[in-house]
Design an enzyme around this catalytic site. Structure first.
Site, PDB file in Angstrom:
ATOM      1  N   LYS A 196      -3.668   0.708  -1.454  1.00 22.64           N
ATOM      2  CA  LYS A 196      -2.384   1.130  -0.894  1.00 22.64           C
ATOM      3  C   LYS A 196      -1.712  -0.090  -0.284  1.00 22.64           C
ATOM      4  O   LYS A 196      -2.254  -0.724   0.625  1.00 22.64           O
ATOM      5  CB  LYS A 196      -2.591   2.210   0.167  1.00 22.64           C
ATOM      6  CG  LYS A 196      -1.274   2.628   0.810  1.00 22.64           C
ATOM      7  CD  LYS A 196      -1.430   3.814   1.729  1.00 22.64           C
ATOM      8  CE  LYS A 196      -0.094   4.166   2.371  1.00 22.64           C
ATOM      9  NZ  LYS A 196      -0.202   5.313   3.272  1.00 22.64           N
ATOM     10  N   LYS A 249      -1.130   2.825  -5.101  1.00 22.34           N
ATOM     11  CA  LYS A 249       0.139   3.274  -4.533  1.00 22.34           C
ATOM     12  C   LYS A 249       0.912   2.088  -3.989  1.00 22.34           C
ATOM     13  O   LYS A 249       0.319   1.290  -3.256  1.00 22.34           O
ATOM     14  CB  LYS A 249      -0.181   4.266  -3.420  1.00 22.34           C
ATOM     15  CG  LYS A 249       0.985   4.708  -2.598  1.00 22.34           C
ATOM     16  CD  LYS A 249       0.488   5.582  -1.493  1.00 22.34           C
ATOM     17  CE  LYS A 249       1.678   5.950  -0.633  1.00 22.34           C
ATOM     18  NZ  LYS A 249       1.305   6.704   0.525  1.00 22.34           N
TER      19      LYS A 249
HETATM   20  C1  PBG Z   1       1.096   7.607   5.416  1.00 25.76           C
HETATM   21  C2  PBG Z   1       1.612   7.851   4.055  1.00 25.76           C
HETATM   22  C3  PBG Z   1       2.736   7.221   3.543  1.00 25.76           C
HETATM   23  C4  PBG Z   1       2.939   7.741   2.278  1.00 25.76           C
HETATM   24  C5  PBG Z   1       1.925   8.668   2.028  1.00 25.76           C
HETATM   25  N1  PBG Z   1       1.089   8.721   3.140  1.00 25.76           N
HETATM   26  C6  PBG Z   1       3.672   6.262   4.167  1.00 25.76           C
HETATM   27  C7  PBG Z   1       3.146   5.092   4.859  1.00 25.76           C
HETATM   28  O1  PBG Z   1       2.026   4.626   4.637  1.00 25.76           O
HETATM   29  O2  PBG Z   1       3.885   4.588   5.707  1.00 25.76           O
HETATM   30  C8  PBG Z   1       4.084   7.344   1.410  1.00 25.76           C
HETATM   31  C9  PBG Z   1       4.427   8.238   0.284  1.00 25.76           C
HETATM   32  C10 PBG Z   1       5.770   8.006  -0.285  1.00 25.76           C
HETATM   33  O3  PBG Z   1       6.492   7.044   0.039  1.00 25.76           O
HETATM   34  O4  PBG Z   1       6.162   8.844  -1.116  1.00 25.76           O
HETATM   35  N2  PBG Z   1      -0.232   7.779   5.669  1.00 25.76           N
END
Ligand code: PBG
Length: 327
Positions: A196, A249
């Site tokens: 991520k 992601k």
């Molecule tokens: C946070 C989380 C995020 C997303 C999913 N879980 C945002 C972040 O890490 O700030 C993003 C998903 C998206 O942008 O569609 N745990």
């Protein structure tokens, strides 16, 4: 005139021939629908994600019934928590009467065979807007993991089929696996957010949940967009700690990472086409600059081609409908 002996165009001459060597395909079974929920009434629009809404629990049922009819078999839930339930420790994240457990109980009692995934991370519940507990400006790892374990067990008790830790703390997959097993939830799967990235593409999601970091950024836990090798290190750890599936992601800008992870693991690989990817396509299509149906399906097949087995996408319902129409 010299002429080419090899003519790849012979293999593209018509639909039948093209189908012989078509390599990637996509169906509704590959799609996971992310849904935003809130504790109030009705549906609330999300300005930067046209077509997505925050849903009350009653509307969540309506939405899921419609998604089932479209062929969607799995959903993942993200809660908008009101400020008065946020705290520095994110304790609301393991409240058994909280919004997510309530939602899970409700949908599992009506749609028993729907796969319900829940997000494990503190940011919706944290008054600091971080995925973990903050102490003196530092996101502390091990204390956070202890809370994440309580959150995951709470979600499993409510009936979640899979938990999806998106927090990027070290060691959380193993700790959550142990916590689930000890609590009698050996059947609950873990979809690890393995690679991520600290991405600007999450902006609209943070608008949707009012979950932006109140200070700093997420670079001490999420990965540097410049890095590929680090993804393999995270993969080795998550696999070793017992992840059942691993995720990359965002998806579209990170196809090389998806391909690399695909080559390195026998586990299912997921990819999350995130809010910013959605918003960009929506914005261009609203201006008539792109053909939405074609560009959405192309973006999804590209993610499958790179090696993703499942795709979390806000386009899941539309895509499932389009795929059925063209099948
Ligand atoms: C946070 C989380 C995020 C997303 C999913 N879980 C945002 C972040 O890490 O700030 C993003 C998903 C998206 O942008 O569609 N745990």
């Amino acid at each position: 005139m010299p002429h080419p002996r090899s003519r790849p165009r012979r293999n593209r001459a018509n639909a039948t021939v093209r189908a012989w060597h078509s390599q990637a395909w996509i169906g509704p079974q590959h799609l996971v629908l992310p849904l935003f929920i809130h504790g109030g009434h009705g549906r609330e629009p999300i300005a930067s994600m046209p077509g997505c809404e925050r849903l009350s629990l009653a509307e969540l049922e309506v939405e899921i019934a419609a998604a089932r009819a479209d062929g969607i078999g799995s959903v993942i839930l993200f809660p908008k928590i009101p400020d008065h339930d946020k705290s520095t420790t994110g304790a609301e994240s393991y409240n058994p009467l909280g919004l997510v457990p309530e939602a899970v109980r409700r949908i599992k009692s009506r749609f028993a065979d729907l796969i319900v995934m829940t997000d494990v991370a503190l940011d919706p519940y944290s008054s600091d807007g971080h995925d973990g507990i903050v102490r003196d400006g530092v996101i502390v790892n091990d204390e956070t993991v202890a809370i994440l374990c309580r959150q995951a067990v709470c979600q499993a008790r409510a009936g979640a089929d899979w938990v999806a830790p998106s927090d990027m703390m070290d060691g959380r997959i193993g700790a959550i696996r142990d916590a689930l097993d000890e609590a009698g939830h050996a059947d609950v799967g873990i979809l690890a957010y393995t690679a991520k990235y600290a991405s600007a593409y999450y902006g609209p999601f943070r608008d949707a949940l009012d979950s932006s970091p109140r200070f700093g950024d997420k670079k001490t836990y999420q990965m540097d967009p410049a890095n590929r090798r680090e993804a393999l290190r995270e993969l080795a750890l998550d696999e070793g700690e017992g992840a059942d599936a691993v995720m990359v992601k965002p998806a579209g800008p990170y196809l090389d990472v998806i391909a690399e992870i695909r080559a390195a693991t026998a586990l299912p690989v997921a990819a999350y086409q995130v809010s910013g990817e959605y918003a960009m396509i929506k914005a261009a299509c609203a201006r008539g600059w792109l053909d939405e149906r074609r560009v959405v399906l192309e973006s999804l097949i590209a993610i499958r081609r790179a090696g993703a087995d499942l795709i979390l996408t806000y386009f899941a319902r539309q895509a499932a409908r389009w795929l059925r129409e063209s099948a």
